[in-house]
Design a protein around this motif. Structure first.
Motif, mmCIF file in Angstrom:
data_model
loop_
_atom_site.group_PDB
_atom_site.id
_atom_site.type_symbol
_atom_site.label_atom_id
_atom_site.label_comp_id
_atom_site.label_asym_id
_atom_site.label_seq_id
_atom_site.Cartn_x
_atom_site.Cartn_y
_atom_site.Cartn_z
ATOM 1 N N HIS A 24 0.733 -1.104 0.016
ATOM 2 C CA HIS A 24 0.006 -0.086 0.127
ATOM 3 C C HIS A 24 0.846 1.232 0.207
ATOM 4 N N LEU A 27 -0.383 4.957 0.936
ATOM 5 C CA LEU A 27 -0.987 4.975 2.291
ATOM 6 C C LEU A 27 -0.137 5.705 3.135
ATOM 7 N N MET A 211 -8.235 4.296 2.924
ATOM 8 C CA MET A 211 -8.205 4.580 1.659
ATOM 9 C C MET A 211 -9.505 5.108 0.865
#
Length: 221
Positions: A24, A27, A211
């Protein structure tokens, strides 16, 4: 979007940073560490640290978190409950792991801290109920000497003891490593029984929520 992580040990920070980098990269993570939480929860019960957890969660929201992930299995349920009025989702790292374990009938839970067992067993029963299944027959293993190794900074000794405990399990369909710090022990086992750990699936679930920027605290259980 920013995911805040509530830890009871600084050793979790690089672990979750690496998982974020691998899966990710967009993030942002913000880490909150209180090393005394687990000791206090173990001495007087997880509910005794509710006020401290509430304060940490509020600080995370004040600093812009769109979701919070508690990485400690002992206080994960407290974090979920304490986050009910925050306006952002609060998740516990071991819930996706427990949901996977709830699909079978024979589970062994391995822990290094006795205070972790009751919250983990309650979570397994809750996930089985949510799935409409009969609660699994659960055996528990508290690994002698493992937590002393962890507290002394002997990571290899800690993981080797946990792995040996997993390899000694025979009558089970799945093995649950109850604490996030145990995850790497899975790579040291030789058992053919599936070994589940919480960091990767827990972060994946929290990342999806963060997200998405979900307004309000939805029920992500």
């Amino acid at each position: 979007m920013t995911l805040a992580l509530l830890h009871t040990s600084p050793v979790h920070v690089p672990v979750f940073d690496a998982l974020r980098d691998a899966g990710h990269p967009d993030l942002a993570l913000r880490h909150f560490v209180d090393e005394g939480l687990l000791d206090r929860a173990g001495a007087t019960g997880p509910e005794a640290v509710t006020g401290d957890v509430e304060a940490l969660l509020a600080a995370a929201v004040d600093e812009g978190a769109t979701a919070v992930l508690c990485t400690c299995s002992t206080i994960g349920g407290v974090a979920e409950s304490a986050g009910a009025g925050l306006g952002v989702p609060v998740l516990r790292v071991d819930r996706p792991m427990a949901a996977a374990a709830a699909r079978v009938e024979r589970v062994t839970v391995i822990a290094a801290v006795a205070a972790t067992l009751a919250p983990t067993l309650a979570l397994l029963a809750e996930e089985a109920d949510r799935a409409g299944r009969r609660a699994a027959r659960v055996c528990t293993v508290l690994v002698d000497g493992a937590w002393e190794c962890f507290e002394a900074g002997d990571r290899d000794g800690y993981l080797d003891l946990v792995a040996a405990a997993a390899d000694a399990v025979t009558d089970s369909e799945v093995i649950v490593l109850a604490q996030a710090s145990m995850a790497d022990a899975a790579t040291r086992t030789v058992t053919r029984i599936p070994v589940l750990s919480s960091p990767r699936p827990g972060l994946d679930a929290a990342a999806a929520v963060a997200m998405a920027g979900s307004p309000g605290r939805a029920d992500h259980r």
